[in-house]
Write a protein that holds these residues in place. Structure first.
Motif, PDB file in Angstrom:
ATOM      1  N   TYR A 143      14.791   0.086   4.271  1.00 31.48           N
ATOM      2  CA  TYR A 143      13.350   0.164   3.989  1.00 31.48           C
ATOM      3  C   TYR A 143      13.145   0.832   2.636  1.00 31.48           C
ATOM      4  N   ARG A 144      12.232   0.269   1.854  1.00 27.37           N
ATOM      5  CA  ARG A 144      11.821   0.902   0.601  1.00 27.37           C
ATOM      6  C   ARG A 144      10.298   0.963   0.557  1.00 27.37           C
ATOM      7  N   PRO A 145       9.735   2.155   0.468  1.00 29.09           N
ATOM      8  CA  PRO A 145       8.281   2.272   0.416  1.00 29.09           C
ATOM      9  C   PRO A 145       7.750   1.821  -0.936  1.00 29.09           C
ATOM     10  N   PRO A 146       6.553   1.209  -0.979  1.00 30.22           N
ATOM     11  CA  PRO A 146       5.954   0.856  -2.266  1.00 30.22           C
ATOM     12  C   PRO A 146       5.866   2.066  -3.186  1.00 30.22           C
ATOM     13  N   TRP A 147       6.216   1.845  -4.439  1.00 34.71           N
ATOM     14  CA  TRP A 147       6.254   2.883  -5.481  1.00 34.71           C
ATOM     15  C   TRP A 147       7.246   4.004  -5.155  1.00 34.71           C
ATOM     16  N   GLY A 148       8.040   3.815  -4.122  1.00 37.38           N
ATOM     17  CA  GLY A 148       9.061   4.795  -3.787  1.00 37.38           C
ATOM     18  C   GLY A 148       8.540   6.108  -3.252  1.00 37.38           C
ATOM     19  N   LYS A 163       0.848  -1.193   0.000  1.00 34.99           N
ATOM     20  CA  LYS A 163       0.000   0.000   0.000  1.00 34.99           C
ATOM     21  C   LYS A 163       0.885   1.245   0.000  1.00 34.99           C
ATOM     22  N   SER A 164       0.371   2.289  -0.630  1.00 33.39           N
ATOM     23  CA  SER A 164       1.134   3.530  -0.708  1.00 33.39           C
ATOM     24  C   SER A 164       1.124   4.269   0.626  1.00 33.39           C
ATOM     25  N   ASN A 165       2.261   4.789   1.016  1.00 37.16           N
ATOM     26  CA  ASN A 165       2.363   5.570   2.251  1.00 37.16           C
ATOM     27  C   ASN A 165       1.581   6.875   2.176  1.00 37.16           C
ATOM     28  N   ASP A 170       2.577 -10.229  -8.573  1.00 41.51           N
ATOM     29  CA  ASP A 170       1.181 -10.305  -8.138  1.00 41.51           C
ATOM     30  C   ASP A 170       0.702  -9.054  -7.406  1.00 41.51           C
ATOM     31  N   THR A 171       1.446  -7.942  -7.550  1.00 39.98           N
ATOM     32  CA  THR A 171       0.999  -6.698  -6.935  1.00 39.98           C
ATOM     33  C   THR A 171       0.283  -5.829  -7.968  1.00 39.98           C
ATOM     34  N   PHE A 172      -0.426  -4.816  -7.491  1.00 40.34           N
ATOM     35  CA  PHE A 172      -1.222  -3.967  -8.376  1.00 40.34           C
ATOM     36  C   PHE A 172      -0.344  -3.305  -9.436  1.00 40.34           C
TER      37      PHE A 172
END
Length: 428
Positions: free
Chosen positions: A135-140, A102-104, A195-197
């Motif tokens: 740590y790497r957030p989804p979609w950066g 999920k996006s932060n 398998d992610t969006f």
């Protein structure tokens, strides 16, 4: 009243989302996205572990002797603890990519910290005994509070993103993108799950096929695939002063302008050391080569230019000018067959008489078939000497000290080889 509320809402969104995006993605504030002064490359893999693709990837990395960093989802780590344990056992680094993808931007900062990052880190630690520190957030993307609340982690983004989550990119295009974009210090973003969006389920298969060839090419280029923490430590150890960083960046900007202005052609994307251009020889004295070929004023030659960025990276790991010269000779030797093929088969080089260059790093060039000539005295020789010494100062991290070492050996020389000699040595 409505306009004021709308303005306030836009301002809040801007501060919460856009400001950290600009700070991290454009200015790299508070994040690590590229190594400095290292022949190492960090391969990173997001969205796993995946029971179909991660074991194949681990086998591939082991076969090539490569290390990597896996930014895993906590929910998948719970489901596939054996894969997490194997990643750790194989010597790779494990980082966090949230509990769920999920996006932060759309979560509260406390949710990101406690329910996403820390929860995932605890899951990995319970399996491996080691708590993740990257740590790497989804979609950066980060929200503004992440810059403060996630201080216990090193936030890692990337410098190379080949978009491997799309199947239509395919193996060939993906390989080409990676080979042309990976440089010393790169942090490469790849995915071992589809398998992610927004991702295609079969995309990692194409990535694995391309990566097999890319890793082989990286080895030939002298690039070492390492974990993010290794690249980060190497970067800190070789950190340059402010003045040198500014000077290097300015010089590299000039390099890019020079390449475009004079239409230099890269010989090999995988080994970007040498660029060529066709020009008329302007020397006052003719060059007479051992096989009888003469290059006179006005004759066409293929002028050889060494890539300053590659020189800079090679200089980082060189203990002396001699070692730097040795690395240059080795890399140039690998390129000579391709250079010869260009001069002998490409219509652009049809009328050139040979390969020509001016360099201070000419020791060992004779073993490649070049003949070395003194640069005739005059204003051109003086300007060239000054330019090349300045270049050595810029591209070598200890350039000032190197210029004091055996200055008599740092005289610019002409190196040249005829087209016929190239054919005999590298084509026939």
């Amino acid at each position: 009243m409505k306009e004021r509320l709308l303005f306030t809402l836009v301002l809040i969104i801007g501060i919460y989302m856009i400001v950290p995006w600009i700070a991290t993605r454009i200015f790299a504030i508070g994040v690590f996205r590229k190594g400095k002064l290292s022949s190492q490359v960090a391969l990173t893999f997001d969205d796993g572990p995946d029971p179909a693709y991660t074991p194949v990837l681990l086998d591939l990395l082991r076969r090539h002797g490569a290390k990597a960093t896996f930014f895993v989802l906590g929910s998948k780590a719970e489901r596939y603890p054996d894969l997490i344990e194997r990643i750790h056992r194989d010597g790779h680094q494990i980082g966090i990519h949230n509990y769920s993808h999920k996006s932060n931007w759309f979560m509260s900062p406390w949710t990101v910290r406690r329910k996403q990052a820390d929860r995932s880190a605890d899951i990995v630690a319970s399996i491996t005994g080691t708590k993740p520190v990257v740590y790497r957030p989804p979609w950066g993307v980060l929200n503004v509070f992440d810059l403060f609340l996630l201080k216990s982690y090193t936030v890692v983004l990337w410098s190379v993103m080949p978009k491997d989550w799309r199947s239509r990119v395919g193996r060939t295009k993906l390989k080409s993108r990676l080979l042309s974009r990976i440089r010393e210090g790169s942090v490469v973003l790849l995915h071992d799950s589809g398998d992610t969006f927004g991702a295609d389920a079969d995309a990692p298969g194409y990535m694995l096929n391309a990566l097999d060839e890319v890793l082989a090419s990286m080895k030939q280029r002298g690039l070492e695939p390492v974990r993010v923490d290794e690249l980060l430590n190497s970067s800190l150890k070789h950190r340059l002063g402010l003045f040198k960083r500014v000077l290097v960046n300015a010089w590299m900007a000039w390099e890019r302008c020079f390449v475009k202005l004079f239409h230099l052609k890269l010989v090999d994307i995988g080994n970007p050391l040498v660029k060529l251009r066709v020009r008329e020889y302007q020397g006052r004295q003719s060059i007479v080569l051992p096989d009888g070929e003469q290059i006179r004023k006005g004759d066409l030659v293929a002028e050889m230019h060494l890539d300053n960025y590659t020189l800079f990276r090679l200089g980082i790991d060189s203990r002396s000018s001699v070692q730097l010269a040795t690395q240059l000779i080795r890399r140039t030797r690998m390129l000579m067959p391709e250079i010869s093929k260009l001069l002998l088969t490409d219509p652009q080089y049809q009328h050139v008489k040979g390969l020509y260059g001016i360099t201070m790093i000419h020791r060992g060039s004779k073993q490649l078939g070049f003949t070395v000539f003194d640069l005739p005295n005059g204003w051109f020789a003086r300007m060239t000497r000054t330019y090349l010494r300045l270049l050595l100062y810029v591209v070598h991290p200890n350039g000032k000290e190197r210029l004091k070492e055996k200055t008599n050996l740092l005289e610019p020389k002409i190196v040249a080889i005829s087209k016929n000699e190239l054919k005999i040595r590298y084509i026939a």
